[in-house]
Design a protein around this motif. Structure first.
Motif, PDB file in Angstrom:
ATOM      1  N   VAL A   1      60.408  33.567 -94.484  1.00  0.00           N
ATOM      2  CA  VAL A   1      60.488  34.864 -93.816  1.00  0.00           C
ATOM      3  C   VAL A   1      60.739  34.582 -92.345  1.00  0.00           C
ATOM      4  N   ALA A   2      61.765  35.204 -91.806  1.00  0.00           N
ATOM      5  CA  ALA A   2      62.172  34.990 -90.406  1.00  0.00           C
ATOM      6  C   ALA A   2      62.359  33.502 -90.113  1.00  0.00           C
ATOM      7  N   GLY A   3      62.741  32.751 -91.130  1.00  0.00           N
ATOM      8  CA  GLY A   3      63.002  31.329 -90.938  1.00  0.00           C
ATOM      9  C   GLY A   3      61.784  30.436 -91.109  1.00  0.00           C
ATOM     10  N   TYR A   4      60.639  31.021 -91.400  1.00  0.00           N
ATOM     11  CA  TYR A   4      59.423  30.213 -91.550  1.00  0.00           C
ATOM     12  C   TYR A   4      58.963  30.178 -92.995  1.00  0.00           C
ATOM     13  N   ASN A   5      58.374  29.035 -93.352  1.00  0.00           N
ATOM     14  CA  ASN A   5      57.883  28.841 -94.712  1.00  0.00           C
ATOM     15  C   ASN A   5      56.597  29.636 -94.932  1.00  0.00           C
ATOM     16  N   ILE A   6      56.547  30.422 -96.005  1.00  0.00           N
ATOM     17  CA  ILE A   6      55.360  31.266 -96.217  1.00  0.00           C
ATOM     18  C   ILE A   6      54.126  30.460 -96.601  1.00  0.00           C
ATOM     19  N   ARG A   7      54.330  29.213 -97.059  1.00  0.00           N
ATOM     20  CA  ARG A   7      53.168  28.390 -97.395  1.00  0.00           C
ATOM     21  C   ARG A   7      52.516  27.769 -96.167  1.00  0.00           C
ATOM     22  N   THR A   8      53.353  27.283 -95.269  1.00  0.00           N
ATOM     23  CA  THR A   8      52.826  26.449 -94.185  1.00  0.00           C
ATOM     24  C   THR A   8      52.883  27.095 -92.806  1.00  0.00           C
TER      25      THR A   8
ATOM     26  N   MET B   1      62.899  57.875 -89.591  1.00  0.00           N
ATOM     27  CA  MET B   1      62.312  56.796 -88.790  1.00  0.00           C
ATOM     28  C   MET B   1      62.766  55.429 -89.309  1.00  0.00           C
ATOM     29  N   ILE B   2      62.859  55.304 -90.632  1.00  0.00           N
ATOM     30  CA  ILE B   2      63.296  54.029 -91.208  1.00  0.00           C
ATOM     31  C   ILE B   2      64.726  53.711 -90.759  1.00  0.00           C
ATOM     32  N   TYR B   3      65.595  54.737 -90.790  1.00  0.00           N
ATOM     33  CA  TYR B   3      66.987  54.514 -90.346  1.00  0.00           C
ATOM     34  C   TYR B   3      67.047  54.098 -88.882  1.00  0.00           C
ATOM     35  N   ASP B   4      66.244  54.787 -88.051  1.00  0.00           N
ATOM     36  CA  ASP B   4      66.214  54.436 -86.618  1.00  0.00           C
ATOM     37  C   ASP B   4      65.815  52.991 -86.424  1.00  0.00           C
ATOM     38  N   THR B   5      64.818  52.587 -87.217  1.00  0.00           N
ATOM     39  CA  THR B   5      64.294  51.225 -87.112  1.00  0.00           C
ATOM     40  C   THR B   5      65.372  50.210 -87.494  1.00  0.00           C
ATOM     41  N   ALA B   6      66.073  50.494 -88.601  1.00  0.00           N
ATOM     42  CA  ALA B   6      67.115  49.578 -89.063  1.00  0.00           C
ATOM     43  C   ALA B   6      68.249  49.509 -88.039  1.00  0.00           C
ATOM     44  N   ASP B   7      68.523  50.657 -87.390  1.00  0.00           N
ATOM     45  CA  ASP B   7      69.570  50.677 -86.358  1.00  0.00           C
ATOM     46  C   ASP B   7      69.247  49.752 -85.199  1.00  0.00           C
ATOM     47  N   LYS B   8      67.943  49.576 -84.949  1.00  0.00           N
ATOM     48  CA  LYS B   8      67.532  48.682 -83.859  1.00  0.00           C
ATOM     49  C   LYS B   8      67.622  47.219 -84.273  1.00  0.00           C
ATOM     50  N   GLY B   9      68.041  46.967 -85.522  1.00  0.00           N
ATOM     51  CA  GLY B   9      68.184  45.587 -85.976  1.00  0.00           C
ATOM     52  C   GLY B   9      66.958  45.054 -86.671  1.00  0.00           C
ATOM     53  N   ILE B  10      65.946  45.916 -86.850  1.00  0.00           N
ATOM     54  CA  ILE B  10      64.755  45.482 -87.573  1.00  0.00           C
ATOM     55  C   ILE B  10      65.018  45.642 -89.072  1.00  0.00           C
ATOM     56  N   THR B  11      64.799  44.583 -89.818  1.00  0.00           N
ATOM     57  CA  THR B  11      64.999  44.644 -91.252  1.00  0.00           C
ATOM     58  C   THR B  11      63.849  45.418 -91.884  1.00  0.00           C
TER      59      THR B  11
ATOM     60  N   MET C   1      80.133  40.280 -98.531  1.00  0.00           N
ATOM     61  CA  MET C   1      78.848  40.141 -99.241  1.00  0.00           C
ATOM     62  C   MET C   1      77.785  39.607 -98.269  1.00  0.00           C
ATOM     63  N   ILE C   2      76.881  38.826 -98.811  1.00  0.00           N
ATOM     64  CA  ILE C   2      75.771  38.340 -97.994  1.00  0.00           C
ATOM     65  C   ILE C   2      76.218  37.226 -97.052  1.00  0.00           C
ATOM     66  N   ASN C   3      75.870  37.434 -95.793  1.00  0.00           N
ATOM     67  CA  ASN C   3      76.174  36.433 -94.786  1.00  0.00           C
ATOM     68  C   ASN C   3      74.998  35.454 -94.690  1.00  0.00           C
ATOM     69  N   ARG C   4      75.232  34.219 -95.043  1.00  0.00           N
ATOM     70  CA  ARG C   4      74.157  33.218 -95.117  1.00  0.00           C
ATOM     71  C   ARG C   4      73.384  33.038 -93.811  1.00  0.00           C
ATOM     72  N   ASP C   5      74.079  33.172 -92.693  1.00  0.00           N
ATOM     73  CA  ASP C   5      73.429  32.942 -91.400  1.00  0.00           C
ATOM     74  C   ASP C   5      72.495  34.074 -91.022  1.00  0.00           C
ATOM     75  N   ASN C   6      72.676  35.187 -91.699  1.00  0.00           N
ATOM     76  CA  ASN C   6      71.956  36.382 -91.318  1.00  0.00           C
ATOM     77  C   ASN C   6      70.730  36.660 -92.184  1.00  0.00           C
ATOM     78  N   ILE C   7      70.373  35.670 -93.006  1.00  0.00           N
ATOM     79  CA  ILE C   7      69.294  35.921 -93.957  1.00  0.00           C
ATOM     80  C   ILE C   7      67.920  35.850 -93.287  1.00  0.00           C
TER      81      ILE C   7
ATOM     82  N   GLU D   1      69.116  40.455 -95.927  1.00  0.00           N
ATOM     83  CA  GLU D   1      69.856  40.223 -94.687  1.00  0.00           C
ATOM     84  C   GLU D   1      69.261  40.986 -93.518  1.00  0.00           C
ATOM     85  N   LYS D   2      69.553  40.496 -92.332  1.00  0.00           N
ATOM     86  CA  LYS D   2      69.080  41.127 -91.114  1.00  0.00           C
ATOM     87  C   LYS D   2      69.601  42.572 -91.018  1.00  0.00           C
TER      88      LYS D   2
END
Lengths: 250, 367
Positions: A67-74, A181-191, A1-7, A32-33
């Motif tokens: 998002v990417a580990g940063y708080n969207i408010r601050t 193009m979306i698949y290619d992008t995801a293959d590069k590790g971009i969420t 399932m979802i890997n917590r470290d990869n969120i 997840e990433k």
């Protein structure tokens, strides 16, 4: 399932109200990433508003989001460095040429002059648009514009790319190419975080969430959603959920 | 990063089918036309002369008035009421009534009276026309007296005003430096006010807002192009002032440029602030129009600030235009140096600091 470290995206009771109207109503989910995350919903369900909050374009009324580990408010500025965004409305400069748009956004994201030049050539070649580099963007067909906008959104190699109805109004061939193009992008590790209202596209996503009236009413892989709702296709799943809506769509 | 933003603004500007023409022709046309229109010298005032005297002297007076070129005979009605009627119908602006005993009184006593009535719906025209008329009539009276008695009693004291810094009292000379300021205000105020909001309307601002670009960079990228446009505009205006009207600054042209640099940034800041707060181009345009109108009317361009009511003078203190008009007129006509204009320069710098900060702060990436 979802890997917590990869969120890479996590929200907790994220809410946005405009006066009495609650556009996004306490949504909580994680992405997840490397996932292709489909963000579905009828018009007016709150998809775009939720996405704008995640991109730092709109302030949440309440709740939290990371998002990417940063708080969207601050930490909106940190987030902006790590994401790419393609809005529903085509938003490249129509009065600039193809290469000029690429150069502008490359420059804004702090890429070096040489790097921009090199990457532009590679990109144009991959898009098959080398012949079109000197064309003003407004003269391009919509399908090409969309592909260019997507390429510009990931030109700086962000961790996550947000696509708001990227295939709206383009023909099936262009849509299929876009999804490649979306698949290619995801293959590069971009969420890839993508909203759509084409249900066949929902089938291409790793996981799908369905928004109804500002809430997330379902979230799972397309296969499991179909099982849960005992439906043949995502279309039937969506229809079953959308019927519960009390909100008037525009 | 700024380099890329400026490149983009200039490419867009040059590709716009209208902008480059506007920037070249607007200052040119304005400088060729405005100075003639913004003149306070009044000519061709329609006059109705009610001559009840029908005498040689009244004939001479009438001829003298018309020969000055300031007045054009509209009608010669036989009664004051008829004359008033022609004013009502807009055929005449001023009435001169000569009484029937005009010549008789003049020859017997040397004193006679006439009546001047001016239509004051257009106040400036009315008061100027009547004062012209008074001076023509008194001139006429003096010449009659002189011819009657050889003595020159009446002209024992001869006052001849000398208008310093503008010897010919030429309105154009007085207006041109101020008109250049108005030109700059219009171009460098309106164009930026439409810029950011147009990006909001097309949606391109979204793509910029998701980038990590700082507010300062973004505003600098918007401000600098208008700064350069402003420099082009004043250069055209200075050239027309010199080659067409023969007007060169009495002071240092470099000081004029230096202070224009600051002023352009001040007005462009105002434009950008309005653009930041507006959500449609229409809205931005009307708000900007409102402010430009107030700024111009309360600047001392047409009417001196010193003769406005106290509250209006107080408001005018916050008008950057007022200070820049003082600066331009002083350098152009008096030849003032920078050190003579310190209060105005400080005021401009203050406006620059406040408005630039405001422009940066009011640009919101997030709603």
């Amino acid at each position: 399932m979802i890997n917590r470290d990869n969120i890479v995206i996590r929200t907790d009771q994220l809410t946005k109200s405009f006066g009495d109207f609650t556009a996004v109503d306490h949504i909580s989910f994680s992405v997840e990433k490397g996932e292709i995350f489909g963000f579905l919903g009828a018009n007016g369900a709150g998809k775009t508003t939720a996405m704008r909050m995640l991109c730092g374009l709109s302030k949440p009324t309440s709740g939290e989001g990371f998002v990417a580990g940063y708080n969207i408010r601050t930490q909106a500025r940190q987030i902006r460095k790590n994401i790419g965004y393609m809005s529903q409305k085509f938003s490249l400069y129509e009065d600039l040429k193809v290469w000029e748009n690429i150069r502008l956004f490359g420059g804004i994201y702090g890429l070096k002059e040489d790097a921009i030049r090199e990457k532009t050539e590679v990109l144009l070649d991959k898009l098959g648009m080398t012949q079109q580099r000197e064309r003003l963007v407004k003269t391009l067909p919509l399908g090409w514009k969309q592909k260019l906008a997507f390429s510009v959104a990931i030109f700086h190699e962000p961790k996550i790319v947000f696509l708001d109805e990227p295939t709206g109004g383009v023909d099936p061939t262009a849509r299929r190419e876009f999804w490649e193009m979306i698949y290619d992008t995801a293959d590069k590790g971009i969420t890839v975080f993508v909203t759509t209202h084409y249900m066949d596209e929902a089938e291409y996503c790793d996981r799908v969430s369905i928004m109804v009236d500002g809430r997330i009413d379902a979230l799972d892989t397309p296969r499991r959603l179909k099982q849960t709702f005992k439906a043949e296709s995502m279309d039937s799943v969506f229809t079953a959920l959308a019927e519960t809506s009390t909100r008037q769509s525009e | 990063m700024l380099k890329y933003l400026l490149e983009k603004e200039f490419k867009q500007l040059m590709r716009n089918p209208f902008m480059p023409k506007l920037i070249m022709f607007f200052p040119l046309m304005a400088m060729l036309l405005f100075p003639w229109a913004a003149t306070m010298t009044i000519k061709n005032v329609n006059i109705a002369i009610v001559d009840n005297s029908h005498s040689t002297v009244s004939q001479q007076l009438t001829e003298k008035i018309i020969s000055t070129g300031y007045f054009k005979p509209a009608s010669f009605p036989n009664s004051y009421d008829k004359a008033l009627e022609s004013v009502t119908y807009g055929k005449a602006d001023v009435i001169l009534e000569i009484p029937s005993d005009f010549e008789e009184n003049l020859t017997k006593t040397g004193v006679s009276s006439i009546m001047i009535s001016a239509n004051s719906v257009d106040g400036t025209k009315g008061s100027l026309a009547s004062s012209y008329l008074v001076s023509i009539v008194s001139d006429f009276a003096t010449s009659i007296q002189e011819s009657r008695s050889a003595t020159i009693q009446s002209s024992m004291i001869d006052i001849k005003p000398y208008f310093k810094f503008n010897p010919g009292m030429d309105y154009k000379v007085f207006m041109i430096p101020a008109l250049i300021v108005m030109l700059l205000t219009i171009i460098c105020g309106f164009l930026p006010s439409l810029n950011i909001v147009s990006e909001k309307e097309v949606g391109t601002i979204e793509q910029i807002n998701v980038t990590p670009i700082s507010k300062l960079m973004f505003i600098a990228g918007k401000l600098i192009p208008y700064w350069i446009i402003g420099i082009i505009v004043i250069s055209i205006a200075f050239a027309v002032a010199y080659f067409v009207y023969g007007l060169a600054p009495a002071g240092d042209i470099l000081s004029v440029y230096l202070l224009s640099f600051i002023y352009i940034l001040v007005v462009s800041d105002i434009g950008l602030i309005i653009s930041n707060y507006s959500s449609t181009m229409q809205q931005a345009m009307f708000v900007m129009f409102f402010f430009i109108l107030i700024l111009i009317l309360m600047s001392g361009l047409f009417t001196p600030v010193g003769s406005m009511p106290d509250w209006a003078q107080w408001i005018a203190r916050f008008n950057p235009l007022k200070y820049f008009i003082i600066i331009m007129r002083s350098i152009y006509l008096k030849g003032s140096r920078l050190s003579d204009l310190l209060p105005e320069i400080y005021a401009l710098l203050g406006f620059f600091a406040v408005f630039t900060t405001w422009a940066i702060a009011s640009y919101r990436k997030r709603t």
